[in-house]
Design an enzyme around this catalytic site. Sequence first.
Site, PDB file in Angstrom:
ATOM      1  N   ASP A  98       0.874  -1.169   0.000  1.00 38.27           N
ATOM      2  CA  ASP A  98       0.000   0.000   0.000  1.00 38.27           C
ATOM      3  C   ASP A  98       0.908   1.214   0.000  1.00 38.27           C
ATOM      4  O   ASP A  98       1.689   1.416   0.935  1.00 38.27           O
ATOM      5  CB  ASP A  98      -0.841  -0.039   1.285  1.00 38.27           C
ATOM      6  N   ASP A 199      -2.748   4.606  -2.635  1.00 38.31           N
ATOM      7  CA  ASP A 199      -3.674   5.277  -1.736  1.00 38.31           C
ATOM      8  C   ASP A 199      -4.040   6.665  -2.266  1.00 38.31           C
ATOM      9  O   ASP A 199      -3.169   7.403  -2.729  1.00 38.31           O
ATOM     10  CB  ASP A 199      -2.968   5.422  -0.372  1.00 38.31           C
ATOM     11  N   GLU A 256      -6.893   3.931  -5.503  1.00 37.98           N
ATOM     12  CA  GLU A 256      -8.072   4.323  -4.738  1.00 37.98           C
ATOM     13  C   GLU A 256      -8.617   5.623  -5.332  1.00 37.98           C
ATOM     14  O   GLU A 256      -7.971   6.663  -5.232  1.00 37.98           O
ATOM     15  CB  GLU A 256      -7.703   4.523  -3.261  1.00 37.98           C
ATOM     16  N   HIS A 331     -10.532  -1.667   5.252  1.00 38.98           N
ATOM     17  CA  HIS A 331     -10.166  -1.094   6.554  1.00 38.98           C
ATOM     18  C   HIS A 331     -10.787   0.276   6.809  1.00 38.98           C
ATOM     19  O   HIS A 331     -10.639   0.813   7.903  1.00 38.98           O
ATOM     20  CB  HIS A 331      -8.644  -0.989   6.635  1.00 38.98           C
ATOM     21  N   ASP A 332     -11.446   0.854   5.816  1.00 35.09           N
ATOM     22  CA  ASP A 332     -12.093   2.158   5.977  1.00 35.09           C
ATOM     23  C   ASP A 332     -13.609   2.055   6.060  1.00 35.09           C
ATOM     24  O   ASP A 332     -14.294   3.068   6.190  1.00 35.09           O
ATOM     25  CB  ASP A 332     -11.791   3.062   4.773  1.00 35.09           C
TER      26      ASP A 332
HETATM   27  C1  GLC Z   1      -7.104   6.167   2.181  1.00 40.31           C
HETATM   28  C2  GLC Z   1      -6.880   5.074   3.197  1.00 40.31           C
HETATM   29  C3  GLC Z   1      -7.286   5.589   4.544  1.00 40.31           C
HETATM   30  C4  GLC Z   1      -6.414   6.778   4.873  1.00 40.31           C
HETATM   31  C5  GLC Z   1      -6.459   7.829   3.772  1.00 40.31           C
HETATM   32  C6  GLC Z   1      -5.348   8.815   3.920  1.00 40.31           C
HETATM   33  O1  GLC Z   1      -8.428   6.525   2.069  1.00 40.31           O
HETATM   34  O2  GLC Z   1      -7.561   3.927   2.826  1.00 40.31           O
HETATM   35  O3  GLC Z   1      -7.195   4.609   5.538  1.00 40.31           O
HETATM   36  O4  GLC Z   1      -6.847   7.363   6.066  1.00 40.31           O
HETATM   37  O5  GLC Z   1      -6.314   7.274   2.489  1.00 40.31           O
HETATM   38  O6  GLC Z   1      -4.114   8.236   3.598  1.00 40.31           O
END
Ligand code: GLC
Length: 562
Positions: A98, A199, A256, A331-332
Site C-alpha cells: 500500500d 492510496d 483508490e 479497513h475504511d
Molecule cells: C485512504 C486510506 C485511509 C487513509 C487515507 C489517507 O483513504 O484507505 O485509511 O486514512 O487514504 O491516507
Amino acid sequence: MNEKWWKEAVVYEIYPASFQDSNGDGKGDLRGILSRLDYLKELGVDVLWLCPIYESPEADNGYDISDYYAINPAFGTMADFDELVEEAHKRGLKIMMDLVLNHTSDQHPWFKESRSSKDNPKRDYYYWRPGQNGLFPNNWESYFSGSVWELDKQTDEYYMHLYSVHQPDLNWNNAEMVNELYRMIRWWLAKGVDGFRFDAIAHIVKAAGLPNADNPEHLPVVQAYQLFSNLEKVHDMLKKLNEEVLIEYDIMTVGETSGLGPEQALEYVGDERHELNMVFQFEHMYLDAARPGTGKWEPRAWTVMELKKVLSRWQTTLHGRGWNANYLGNHDQPRPVSRFGNDTVYRVESAKLLATLLFTLEGTPYLYQGEEIGMTNARFPSIHDYRDIETLNYYEQAKLQGMSEQQILEAVWRKSRDNARTPMQWDASASAGFTTGVPWIKLHPNHEDINVTQALQDPNSILHYYRALIRLRNENKVLVYGDYKLLLPLDPQLYVYTRTLGEEKVLVLLNFSGHEASFAWPEDLQEQTKELMLANYKGESDEDGQTLPLRPYEARLYRIHS
Ligand code: GLC
C-alpha cells in the site's frame, strides 16, 4: 478477452496492526503475518495486500509515512519483511504494498525541511500558501473535518492537508519530488514486491490556482471534492509513472479513486491507457450514507435495486474495455455483513450471500481480513474505546454542532472505520489468539463464538464457503471472464445475473433480504438443465422447474447446460 494473472487472482487485505501479534505488545506485526501464511494459502487467496507498514508516527495508522524506506519497528524489521516476501513467494502468494503518494507524515524529513524556511529547497515539495486577510488560503474542507489548511507559525504560512494535520499533501508539480518517489518505488520493486495499491491517488493533482469551491451559504469550509479529485493531470502523472518505472515489471496496480463513475474510471483503467490495472470505486459505498469526507454521517436507507444498478453499470461499462476491482468492505468501511447483510439472525446466511456476490462478479475480488469468518461491526459503548482519527475528529465536530452523545455514538456505530479494525478473531480465548498482551484496540466480544478455530471445525462455516467459492472461481473461467447480464432489474428483493463465456453459462441467484422469495425461471432457461454448483442452504428447495422458493438470504449458483 485479454487474460492476465491479476484478473484471475483473489486479493486478501491485511491490516497489520490487527491481524496477528507475535511479540505480545498488543499490536499485530510481520512475524505474526508470517505465522499465518499457511492459513491464507489454505483459504485459497493469491495476493496479500499489506496496509502501510513503513515507518510512521501513526497519526493515521501508517497512512502517514515518515520514511518510505524503513519498516515501522512496531511491525518488525526489514529482515522480517524480506522473509515475508520470500515465504509468501515459496507458497505461490504475492505481496502487494500500500503506497501513500498523496501525502507524507509531518515527521517526514522532507516536510521538516520544507517547513523550516520559505526558501528551503524542499519548500515546494508541499503546498504552502499565505493566509487571505487572516483567513485560510481557500475554503476547502478536509476529509477528517475542518479546513485543509494548517497555519505553521515558523514561517507564518499555511500548508495543505486533505487528511489530518499530520498528513501534509505532496506537490506533484515538483519534478524533483516526483523523481524521489520514482526512486523509492523502484527500490521496492527491486525487493520483489508484486504490486501496489496507490492510496488516495485521485487527489495527487489539485485544481490550478487552488480556487475556492462554490459556497452559497458562506460557510468557513465546504466540500470541494471536484477541485482535488480525478483531474486531467492525474492521468499524465500516472502515465509517466508507468513509462518511467512500472513498465518493466509484471505487477498489478490498483488505485483508490473515490467520486467517479465507470465511464470516468475508464480513463484510468481503459486497456489502452496504461495507467492502472483497476480502481476502487465508491458508488456502492455511498448508498447508505452521505459521502465520507463530508463530515456528515447521516444514515440513508439503501435498496437492493440501487445496489444492482450501481454494480451492473460498472460491470457492463468496463466489460472488454477495462477491469473492475470488487469489494464490499475494507479497513475504511463498516463490516459488509453488518452493512449489507444481517449480522444477527441471518449472519451466516447473509455473509455467504455477500461472498457469492463478491466472487461471481466480473473483476478481481478483494476480501478484507475477518470477512471470511463473518466478523461484525464493533459497537463500543464509549467514544474512549475508539482509536481512529477520523472517528475522533468527527466526534469533536459533532459535539460542537450540538449533537447528543447518543446521536454521535449511533453514527459512529454505523460508520466508524474502527468497525473493521478490531483484532482478527482466531480463537475463543480471552485475547482471541491475536495477542498474549493487551490489544491496541478492544476485541469484539463476539470472538468467543465467531473465530477461525470454530470456523475450521464447522463444515458449514462461512470460512469453508469462502474456500469453496475461491475454488470454483479458479476452476471456472466463466466466473472470471464471462459476460455479465442482469436479470430482473426491477425486482426489489432478488439480485439475479448470468455470466456467459462461449458455451458456458452460470446463473447467480441471490435473495437479498430477510424474507422468503420466489424466483420464476425465465422462459429461455426453463427447459435447460440446471446443475447446482454451490448454495448457502442445505437441502433441496422444492423445484417444479418453473419457480423456485428461496429462503431468507438464500444464494444459489447454477451451471446452465444448453
Ligand atoms: C485512504 C486510506 C485511509 C487513509 C487515507 C489517507 O483513504 O484507505 O485509511 O486514512 O487514504 O491516507
